[in-house]
Design a protein around this motif. Structure first.
Motif, PDB file in Angstrom:
ATOM      1  N   VAL A 197       0.855  -1.192   0.000  1.00  0.00           N
ATOM      2  CA  VAL A 197       0.000   0.000   0.000  1.00  0.00           C
ATOM      3  C   VAL A 197       0.892   1.245   0.000  1.00  0.00           C
ATOM      4  N   PRO A 198       0.709   2.146  -0.950  1.00  0.00           N
ATOM      5  CA  PRO A 198       1.542   3.349  -1.002  1.00  0.00           C
ATOM      6  C   PRO A 198       1.368   4.189   0.266  1.00  0.00           C
ATOM      7  N   PHE A 199       2.491   4.604   0.865  1.00  0.00           N
ATOM      8  CA  PHE A 199       2.399   5.372   2.105  1.00  0.00           C
ATOM      9  C   PHE A 199       3.532   6.375   2.202  1.00  0.00           C
ATOM     10  N   SER A 200       3.314   7.376   3.051  1.00  0.00           N
ATOM     11  CA  SER A 200       4.337   8.341   3.422  1.00  0.00           C
ATOM     12  C   SER A 200       4.269   8.564   4.919  1.00  0.00           C
ATOM     13  N   GLU A 201       5.269   9.255   5.453  1.00  0.00           N
ATOM     14  CA  GLU A 201       5.320   9.506   6.893  1.00  0.00           C
ATOM     15  C   GLU A 201       5.594  10.980   7.159  1.00  0.00           C
ATOM     16  N   ASN A 202       4.827  11.553   8.062  1.00  0.00           N
ATOM     17  CA  ASN A 202       5.048  12.924   8.491  1.00  0.00           C
ATOM     18  C   ASN A 202       6.402  13.059   9.185  1.00  0.00           C
ATOM     19  N   GLN A 203       7.043  14.197   8.975  1.00  0.00           N
ATOM     20  CA  GLN A 203       8.337  14.445   9.597  1.00  0.00           C
ATOM     21  C   GLN A 203       8.333  15.606  10.587  1.00  0.00           C
ATOM     22  N   THR A 268       4.460  11.812  -3.104  1.00  0.00           N
ATOM     23  CA  THR A 268       5.508  11.480  -2.122  1.00  0.00           C
ATOM     24  C   THR A 268       5.509  10.013  -1.726  1.00  0.00           C
ATOM     25  N   VAL A 269       4.467   9.283  -2.065  1.00  0.00           N
ATOM     26  CA  VAL A 269       4.350   7.920  -1.569  1.00  0.00           C
ATOM     27  C   VAL A 269       5.506   7.060  -2.068  1.00  0.00           C
ATOM     28  N   ASN A 270       5.996   6.248  -1.157  1.00  0.00           N
ATOM     29  CA  ASN A 270       7.118   5.348  -1.420  1.00  0.00           C
ATOM     30  C   ASN A 270       8.428   6.076  -1.731  1.00  0.00           C
ATOM     31  N   LEU A 271       8.432   7.411  -1.508  1.00  0.00           N
ATOM     32  CA  LEU A 271       9.657   8.188  -1.653  1.00  0.00           C
ATOM     33  C   LEU A 271      10.107   8.750  -0.320  1.00  0.00           C
TER      34      LEU A 271
END
Length: 274
Positions: A197-203, A268-271
């Motif tokens: 599942v494509p995801f990103s994370e807050n920084q 941004t997903v997966n990057l």
């Protein structure tokens, strides 16, 4: 007589051609300086490789700063809470302005009252069937949602059973996930990665404290991240800090754009760079 005129005409053409070529050569840069001559035009067409994504949480309840945020002259992602008075209105406005919309799903925190979460919250004491039902209903309540991030959720996002249900639904419905990172124990990234599942994370949170001074300091930190990283994702909020956060972001846009390109969350997903 005719021959003389032809000779004169040919000579004239030869002289004219020589003059034209001489002028052209004078106007052209010599080979060794050609690269220098072209350099000033290059920054105009330069493609920046750094990416910046801003997500603004807590839309859906006629919160302060809604107008100011929606009028920011950059692409950003609007996170809308479900089942609230302006849920559909805010999602529609964001969509009309060309912004991506995601569901800002309320989830149980380690500390705090469940009543703070609002309707349809995902809590760890619910059955798996009820959790599934609530997540699907929340997705359907937010028009144009292309993904989900968590509102609060420091307890729920660390619960493997609960997060497995969430990730499975996102996979089924082709939704992306943003882990707001309200706890270092979150399992969103791990499970999303396992299930494709494509995801990103807050920084970074701009406004975990509501003062203009704190938000400005967080923006300084954000700008440093932009210099040091290829991708930076940060979260702000409408509500009590909304107008202040919108102003700080607006003032910082020109500086940030010299380093990076503002993009919606889906780019941004997966990057995500940790």
């Amino acid at each position: 007589m005719t021959m003389i005129l032809l000779k004169k005409s040919s000579a004239t053409r030869r002289i004219s051609l020589a003059v034209t070529m001489g002028i052209s050569l004078l106007l052209l840069p010599v080979h060794s300086g050609a690269a220098d001559y072209l350099i000033p035009s290059q920054p105009v067409v330069e493609t920046k490789t750094k990416k910046v994504a801003i997500v603004i949480d807590d839309f859906g309840n006629n919160m302060d700063g809604t107008t100011e945020m929606l009028n920011l002259p950059i692409p950003f992602t609007v996170a809308v809470m479900p089942f609230l008075p302006s849920t559909k209105q805010d999602a529609q406005l964001a969509h009309d302005k060309g912004h991506e919309v995601i569901l800002h799903l309320p989830m149980e925190p380690v500390r705090g009252k469940k009543s703070w979460l609002g309707p349809g919250a995902i809590t760890t004491d619910l059955s798996s069937e009820e959790i599934h039902k609530r997540i699907v209903a929340a997705i359907e309540d937010v028009p144009y949602a292309i993904g989900i991030n968590n509102h609060m959720g420091s307890k729920a996002t660390a619960d493997e059973r609960v997060m497995t249900i969430l990730v499975d639904i996102c996979k089924e419905k082709n939704l992306i996930l943003l882990d707001s990172r309200t706890t270092p124990h979150s399992l969103i990234g791990k499970l999303a990665g396992q299930k494709g599942v494509p995801f990103s994370e807050n920084q970074l949170f701009f406004d975990d404290l509501y003062t203009y001074s704190h938000i400005s300091k967080q923006m300084v930190k954000f700008k440093k991240f932009v210099k040091d990283r290829d991708l930076v994702i940060a979260i702000g909020h409408v509500g009590p800090p909304g107008k202040k956060t919108a102003q700080v972001i607006k003032e910082a846009i020109p500086t940030i754009q010299r380093e990076a390109t503002f993009v919606p969350l889906s780019q941004t997903v997966n990057l995500n760079v940790k």
